[in-house]
Scaffold this motif. Sequence first.
Motif, PDB file in Angstrom:
ATOM      1  N   ASP A   3       0.805  -1.222   0.000  1.00 38.13           N
ATOM      2  CA  ASP A   3       0.000   0.000   0.000  1.00 38.13           C
ATOM      3  C   ASP A   3       0.837   1.270   0.000  1.00 38.13           C
ATOM      4  N   ARG A   4       1.986   1.242   0.650  1.00 33.19           N
ATOM      5  CA  ARG A   4       2.788   2.455   0.750  1.00 33.19           C
ATOM      6  C   ARG A   4       3.881   2.529  -0.326  1.00 33.19           C
ATOM      7  N   VAL A   5       4.579   1.418  -0.542  1.00 34.75           N
ATOM      8  CA  VAL A   5       5.669   1.433  -1.524  1.00 34.75           C
ATOM      9  C   VAL A   5       5.153   1.142  -2.927  1.00 34.75           C
ATOM     10  N   GLY A   6       4.112   0.305  -3.045  1.00 33.40           N
ATOM     11  CA  GLY A   6       3.533   0.042  -4.351  1.00 33.40           C
ATOM     12  C   GLY A   6       3.949  -1.257  -5.000  1.00 33.40           C
ATOM     13  N   PHE A   7       4.507  -2.212  -4.215  1.00 36.15           N
ATOM     14  CA  PHE A   7       4.840  -3.514  -4.766  1.00 36.15           C
ATOM     15  C   PHE A   7       3.544  -4.281  -5.074  1.00 36.15           C
ATOM     16  N   ALA A  16       4.281  10.262  -1.349  1.00 33.29           N
ATOM     17  CA  ALA A  16       2.828  10.213  -1.480  1.00 33.29           C
ATOM     18  C   ALA A  16       2.246   9.004  -0.751  1.00 33.29           C
ATOM     19  N   GLY A  17       3.033   7.928  -0.636  1.00 26.59           N
ATOM     20  CA  GLY A  17       2.584   6.751   0.095  1.00 26.59           C
ATOM     21  C   GLY A  17       2.812   6.836   1.592  1.00 26.59           C
ATOM     22  N   GLU A  44      -8.182   8.276   1.925  1.00 33.30           N
ATOM     23  CA  GLU A  44      -6.722   8.347   1.962  1.00 33.30           C
ATOM     24  C   GLU A  44      -6.059   8.123   0.605  1.00 33.30           C
ATOM     25  N   ARG A  45      -6.418   7.033  -0.094  1.00 33.11           N
ATOM     26  CA  ARG A  45      -5.610   6.653  -1.255  1.00 33.11           C
ATOM     27  C   ARG A  45      -6.432   5.840  -2.258  1.00 33.11           C
TER      28      ARG A  45
END
Length: 305
Positions: free
Chosen positions: A24-28, A88-89, A220-221
């Motif tokens: 969710d934060r790094v995008g893997f 952004a994450g 949030e995202r």
Amino acid sequence: MQWTLEVVQVPVSDVERAKAFYADRVGFTVDLDVASDAEHRFVQLTPPGSGCSIQLSTGYHDDLVPGSLRGLVLVVPDVHAAHAHLAAGGVATSGVVVSEDGETFRPAREGDALDNVGFVHFADPDGNRWSVQQISSRAGVTHDLTVTRLLEAPVEQAWKAWTEPEYVMRWWGPTGFTSPLAELDVREGGTSLVCMRAPAEYGGQDMYNTWTYRTVVPHERLEFALDFTDADRAPLDDASIPPGVPRAVRHVVTLRPVDGGRTELTVQEFGYGTAEARDVSRAGLEQCLDKMESLFRDGWAPPAG
């Protein structure tokens, strides 16, 4: 004989927490999440574009100390874009730094040549440490963009601009364009259909896109892939997509509450093949967000009932 490195074990104390961080934060991308019983689980994730994955596990490698991994390196063509993506994450980083001797680092300055020597450092919740290094000559360069706006609305209302049809149809499309349709299915795995209509002087045609969601974190995202389709959601042929624009444009939308009941909105788009294609998209996005800003500044609300 060819040898390929496929998987690296990343020792963590809490698989669920680590999975949320990397996905969710790094995008893997999450490839697998398997639990054979209550004591054994492994999650495999892959950085976008990578031939090597990471695994987070419990019950399999108990001799590995959580947080002990050092020297993990991700390579990107644009370290500033990578830094913006991590920020952004919500990932804490070193900022963009430069190493001139391979040992020490200083903050990057405007005009620095960053290839091979530009980095961003970050760590996961357990303390496993990563470096992101710019090497643009190793692979085809992609051109990404980031636009940030301050909206005169709390996050709960700003979220509606992306998730409720009445709002989307007020801002989708650059200056002079209108949006006659927004069929929204905002959930992970869902796909929305949106339409923008060109003004008469540009032909008045309708242009359709789908937004297929990978991540939905309310207020949030949002992370989704924008594709080019017809009114029935059938993908257009590649020849109909502008040069330099990828088949599916990855978008990441983040909302952050700020003082005064306002919202900081950040929109990122990834994967453009040319700077020209990126800049055309940026101009269109800026005009869309101008309309969104006006929407909240003027206090617009959908009709009751």
